[in-house]
Design a protein around this motif. Structure first.
Motif, PDB file in Angstrom:
ATOM      1  N   PHE A  74       0.788  -1.237   0.000  1.00 21.42           N
ATOM      2  CA  PHE A  74       0.000   0.000   0.000  1.00 21.42           C
ATOM      3  C   PHE A  74       0.822   1.291   0.000  1.00 21.42           C
ATOM      4  O   PHE A  74       0.450   2.245  -0.676  1.00 21.42           O
ATOM      5  N   PRO A  75       1.929   1.394   0.751  1.00 18.91           N
ATOM      6  CA  PRO A  75       2.635   2.683   0.805  1.00 18.91           C
ATOM      7  C   PRO A  75       3.269   3.053  -0.539  1.00 18.91           C
ATOM      8  O   PRO A  75       3.774   2.198  -1.273  1.00 18.91           O
ATOM      9  N   ALA A  76       3.225   4.319  -0.858  1.00 15.66           N
ATOM     10  CA  ALA A  76       3.895   4.851  -2.043  1.00 15.66           C
ATOM     11  C   ALA A  76       4.127   6.338  -1.834  1.00 15.66           C
ATOM     12  O   ALA A  76       3.455   6.976  -1.014  1.00 15.66           O
ATOM     13  N   ALA A  77       5.033   6.908  -2.610  1.00 18.13           N
ATOM     14  CA  ALA A  77       5.466   8.288  -2.372  1.00 18.13           C
ATOM     15  C   ALA A  77       4.417   9.318  -2.747  1.00 18.13           C
ATOM     16  O   ALA A  77       4.395  10.413  -2.179  1.00 18.13           O
ATOM     17  N   THR A  78       3.540   8.996  -3.706  1.00 15.03           N
ATOM     18  CA  THR A  78       2.543   9.972  -4.145  1.00 15.03           C
ATOM     19  C   THR A  78       1.137   9.409  -4.005  1.00 15.03           C
ATOM     20  O   THR A  78       0.939   8.184  -4.001  1.00 15.03           O
ATOM     21  N   ALA A  79       0.171  10.310  -3.932  1.00 18.97           N
ATOM     22  CA  ALA A  79      -1.231   9.890  -3.830  1.00 18.97           C
ATOM     23  C   ALA A  79      -1.648   9.092  -5.052  1.00 18.97           C
ATOM     24  O   ALA A  79      -2.412   8.124  -4.949  1.00 18.97           O
ATOM     25  N   GLN A 121       0.687   4.054   8.537  1.00 15.63           N
ATOM     26  CA  GLN A 121      -0.594   4.733   8.413  1.00 15.63           C
ATOM     27  C   GLN A 121      -1.188   4.510   7.026  1.00 15.63           C
ATOM     28  O   GLN A 121      -2.397   4.283   6.881  1.00 15.63           O
ATOM     29  N   TRP A 122      -0.359   4.545   6.012  1.00  9.64           N
ATOM     30  CA  TRP A 122      -0.842   4.278   4.654  1.00  9.64           C
ATOM     31  C   TRP A 122      -1.348   2.848   4.514  1.00  9.64           C
ATOM     32  O   TRP A 122      -2.310   2.588   3.796  1.00  9.64           O
ATOM     33  N   VAL A 123      -0.693   1.914   5.191  1.00 13.74           N
ATOM     34  CA  VAL A 123      -1.187   0.529   5.185  1.00 13.74           C
ATOM     35  C   VAL A 123      -2.592   0.468   5.782  1.00 13.74           C
ATOM     36  O   VAL A 123      -3.506  -0.126   5.207  1.00 13.74           O
ATOM     37  N   ALA A 124      -2.758   1.090   6.950  1.00 17.54           N
ATOM     38  CA  ALA A 124      -4.069   1.072   7.609  1.00 17.54           C
ATOM     39  C   ALA A 124      -5.134   1.722   6.733  1.00 17.54           C
ATOM     40  O   ALA A 124      -6.264   1.211   6.610  1.00 17.54           O
ATOM     41  N   GLU A 125      -4.776   2.837   6.104  1.00 13.56           N
ATOM     42  CA  GLU A 125      -5.733   3.524   5.242  1.00 13.56           C
ATOM     43  C   GLU A 125      -6.059   2.686   4.006  1.00 13.56           C
ATOM     44  O   GLU A 125      -7.219   2.640   3.561  1.00 13.56           O
ATOM     45  N   GLY A 126      -5.057   2.028   3.452  1.00 10.57           N
ATOM     46  CA  GLY A 126      -5.293   1.186   2.288  1.00 10.57           C
ATOM     47  C   GLY A 126      -6.238   0.032   2.602  1.00 10.57           C
ATOM     48  O   GLY A 126      -7.147  -0.277   1.823  1.00 10.57           O
ATOM     49  N   ILE A 127      -6.015  -0.608   3.739  1.00  9.49           N
ATOM     50  CA  ILE A 127      -6.896  -1.709   4.134  1.00  9.49           C
ATOM     51  C   ILE A 127      -8.310  -1.196   4.373  1.00  9.49           C
ATOM     52  O   ILE A 127      -9.298  -1.821   3.940  1.00  9.49           O
ATOM     53  N   GLU A 128      -8.422  -0.051   5.037  1.00  9.28           N
ATOM     54  CA  GLU A 128      -9.744   0.519   5.302  1.00  9.28           C
ATOM     55  C   GLU A 128     -10.514   0.772   4.005  1.00  9.28           C
ATOM     56  O   GLU A 128     -11.714   0.497   3.915  1.00  9.28           O
ATOM     57  N   ARG A 129      -9.824   1.261   3.000  1.00  9.16           N
ATOM     58  CA  ARG A 129     -10.494   1.535   1.731  1.00  9.16           C
ATOM     59  C   ARG A 129     -10.791   0.250   0.952  1.00  9.16           C
ATOM     60  O   ARG A 129     -11.732   0.215   0.149  1.00  9.16           O
TER      61      ARG A 129
END
Length: 277
Positions: A74-79, A121-129
């Motif tokens: 899930f993590p990456a440098a840009t949206a 945090q990006w991992v958590a947000e990715g899973i949530e979505r």
């Protein structure tokens, strides 16, 4: 002298990476010859074969799919990059559903920079979505913590405790954890965290291999069961006591195993599974 109970033979699942030289067709045919009832395909092998053909091969053979590997990263440098990775995870969910998989394994991804907290945090947000889409398709997500040596390149989720804490934000029917002995055997909180996962029936997968001493390679260094130091049967019994009685995947990254004739590797897997798991 007490005799430790053996793992149920029919729960053994071939994680396809263990016979990496085989195509999906060859792995399916190998499972049939070896009387193995479960398989865990990898997405690259499914893509090589084609999703519809992969589904047909597996179902015509009467095999069951323990998991599809892998989603995550899930993590990456840009949206925009993070959105693209989320879209790839949606495709992984669709593939898992088409194959009839029990779960989609999430290897959550590294930090694209030095900010490991932001990456988590990006991992958590990715899973949530991803959860609502996975729920619509009947696919359960399994967060797999990796050994800390992989934190910089594969996953910022490195303990079962972290995975449990992240999964706790979601319904257990939607998100659980994967217990891979290679990644978690060393953890002094392992058995407490297995029990914690069991309290909400969070365990969606159990993977076995062994930790060789010395480790011959950071990535391709997993051993066949019984070759290393992991208390395989103790961990398996703890996972079962926590309520998990599903398939047990043999997942081995090892060039020497990959170089073996596939049927020979499966025969050795069956032998070591019965002796050590």
């Amino acid at each position: 002298m007490s005799i430790e109970p053996l793992a149920d033979w029919k729960r053994l699942s071939l994680n396809q990476i263990t016979t990496d030289r085989w195509s999906l067709r060859e792995a399916v045919e190998g499972c049939l010859r070896a009387d193995i009832s479960w398989i865990a395909p990898w997405r690259n092998k499914v893509h090589e074969t084609g999703l519809a053909e992969s589904r047909r091969l597996i179902r015509d053979a009467g095999l069951r799919v323990s998991s599809l590997c892998r989603g995550g990263m899930f993590p990456a440098a840009t949206a925009a990059e993070r959105e693209a990775r989320l879209e790839d995870n949606r495709r992984a969910v669709e593939e898992a559903a088409e194959l009839g998989a029990e779960a989609l394994v999430l290897v959550c991804g590294p930090a694209p920079n030095r900010d490991i907290d932001q990456a988590r945090q990006w991992v958590a947000e990715g899973i949530e979505r991803l959860v609502p889409f996975a729920r619509e398709h009947g696919i359960r997500l399994g967060i797999e913590p990796l050994h800390p040596m992989y934190a910089a390149e594969r996953s910022v989720i490195v303990t079962l405790g972290q995975a449990n804490a992240m999964a706790a934000a979601f319904d257990p029917a939607d998100v659980g954890v994967v217990v891979d002995v290679f990644h978690v055997w060393w953890d002094p909180e392992l058995y407490a965290q297995i029990a914690r996962a069991g309290e909400q029936r969070r365990i969606v997968g159990f993977h076995v291999s062994d930790w060789i001493v010395p480790v011959p390679d950071m990535l391709l260094g997993r051993g066949m069961m019984g070759e290393g130091v992991i208390e395989l049967r103790r961990i398996r019994e703890a996972v079962e006591a926590a309520g998990y009685n599903g398939p047990i995947e043999v997942e081995i990254f090892n060039q020497a195993v990959w170089d073996m004739p596939g049927d020979e590797a499966l025969a050795l897997i069956k032998q070591r599974y019965l002796e050590h798991v």
